[in-house]
Design an enzyme around this catalytic site. Structure first.
Site, mmCIF file in Angstrom:
data_model
loop_
_atom_site.group_PDB
_atom_site.id
_atom_site.type_symbol
_atom_site.label_atom_id
_atom_site.label_comp_id
_atom_site.label_asym_id
_atom_site.label_seq_id
_atom_site.Cartn_x
_atom_site.Cartn_y
_atom_site.Cartn_z
ATOM 1 C CG ASN A 149 -0.486 -0.327 2.502
ATOM 2 O OD1 ASN A 149 0.495 -1.051 2.632
ATOM 3 N ND2 ASN A 149 -1.120 0.204 3.520
ATOM 4 C CD GLU A 174 -1.457 4.512 4.584
ATOM 5 O OE1 GLU A 174 -1.023 5.367 5.388
ATOM 6 O OE2 GLU A 174 -2.126 3.515 4.949
ATOM 7 C CB CYS A 219 -5.298 -1.363 -1.754
ATOM 8 S SG CYS A 219 -6.650 -0.631 -0.831
ATOM 9 C CD GLU A 237 -5.209 -5.977 -1.389
ATOM 10 O OE1 GLU A 237 -4.702 -4.843 -1.283
ATOM 11 O OE2 GLU A 237 -5.931 -6.470 -0.512
ATOM 12 C CB CYS A 249 -10.879 -2.836 0.336
ATOM 13 S SG CYS A 249 -10.221 -2.140 -1.192
ATOM 14 C CB CYS A 260 -8.568 -4.615 -3.749
ATOM 15 S SG CYS A 260 -7.455 -3.241 -3.397
HETATM 16 N N1 THU Z 1 -5.314 -1.552 2.384
HETATM 17 C C1 THU Z 1 -4.750 -2.351 1.430
HETATM 18 O O1 THU Z 1 -3.611 -2.135 1.008
HETATM 19 N N2 THU Z 1 -5.496 -3.374 0.961
HETATM 20 C C2 THU Z 1 -6.762 -3.650 1.339
HETATM 21 O O2 THU Z 1 -7.414 -4.501 0.738
HETATM 22 C C3 THU Z 1 -7.349 -2.939 2.468
HETATM 23 C C4 THU Z 1 -6.637 -1.735 2.918
HETATM 24 C C5 THU Z 1 -4.536 -0.413 2.862
HETATM 25 C C6 THU Z 1 -5.076 0.917 2.442
HETATM 26 C C7 THU Z 1 -4.525 1.818 3.518
HETATM 27 O O3 THU Z 1 -3.204 2.212 3.147
HETATM 28 C C8 THU Z 1 -4.449 0.920 4.747
HETATM 29 O O4 THU Z 1 -4.514 -0.410 4.269
HETATM 30 C C9 THU Z 1 -5.561 1.157 5.740
HETATM 31 O O5 THU Z 1 -6.795 1.108 5.151
#
Ligand code: THU
Length: 160
Positions: A62, A64, A73, A75, A112, A115
């Site tokens: 991920n 940010e 994210c 994925e 999520c 994704c």
């Molecule tokens: N996140 C992912 O990388 N993948 C997911 O499927 C769920 C959430 C990340 C996004 C964000 O940087 C952190 O997790 C918190 O939501």
């Protein structure tokens, strides 16, 4: 009115070492990717590893952003990179794992909804199921045989 039921089969492994060696190797790559996540806002670090039919593994984590919705994210970072670098090569499996600086992630990391939708596009395109493995930083590992198992009744291009 007719009642329908959706039944989803999946495997739960008590530890990563109980899995087949190909799955263990892929998840280990996701763990490696996880440690390079850029997650200063959530402190929730996610790693993903995509295994292609040609043997290549494409990782993602991920990323940010101070403007929160601009981040992405793990994925999608991984699967979009796979699509960009190896278009047309079949995707066999995706491993996902998460850790947190604030608490112990002892449940498998579930992707999520965004994704799931992004990933299933590739499964629909290649017409071959993509296995999906999920793990926290400890505890059970779960394995689904197809992305459609985690996104039943998905929207696809047949609706367009
Ligand atoms: N996140 C992912 O990388 N993948 C997911 O499927 C769920 C959430 C990340 C996004 C964000 O940087 C952190 O997790 C918190 O939501």
């Amino acid at each position: 009115m007719k009642k329908h039921q959706i039944v989803i089969d999946y495997n739960v492994y008590a530890t990563l070492s109980d899995m087949e060696s190909e799955d263990i190797t892929l998840m280990e790559q996701a763990v490696g990717a996880r440690s390079n996540a850029y997650a200063p806002y959530s402190n929730f670090q996610v790693g993903a590893a995509v295994l292609l039919e040609n043997g290549e593994v494409i990782i993602g984590n991920n990323q940010e952003n101070a403007s929160y919705p601009s981040g992405l994210c793990a994925e999608r970072v991984a699967i979009f990179h796979a699509g960009a670098k190896f278009p047309g090569i079949t995707i066999k499996a995706i491993a996902i794992t998460a850790t947190s600086k604030n608490f112990v992630v002892d449940e498998p990391a579930a992707p999520c909804g965004n994704c799931r939708q992004a990933m299933i596009e590739y499964e629909q395109k290649q017409k071959t199921p993509v296995k999906i493995l999920m793990m926290g930083e400890k505890g059970n590992v779960i394995k689904f045989n197809s992305l459609s198992d985690i996104l039943p009744l998905a929207f696809d291009n047949s609706f367009l």
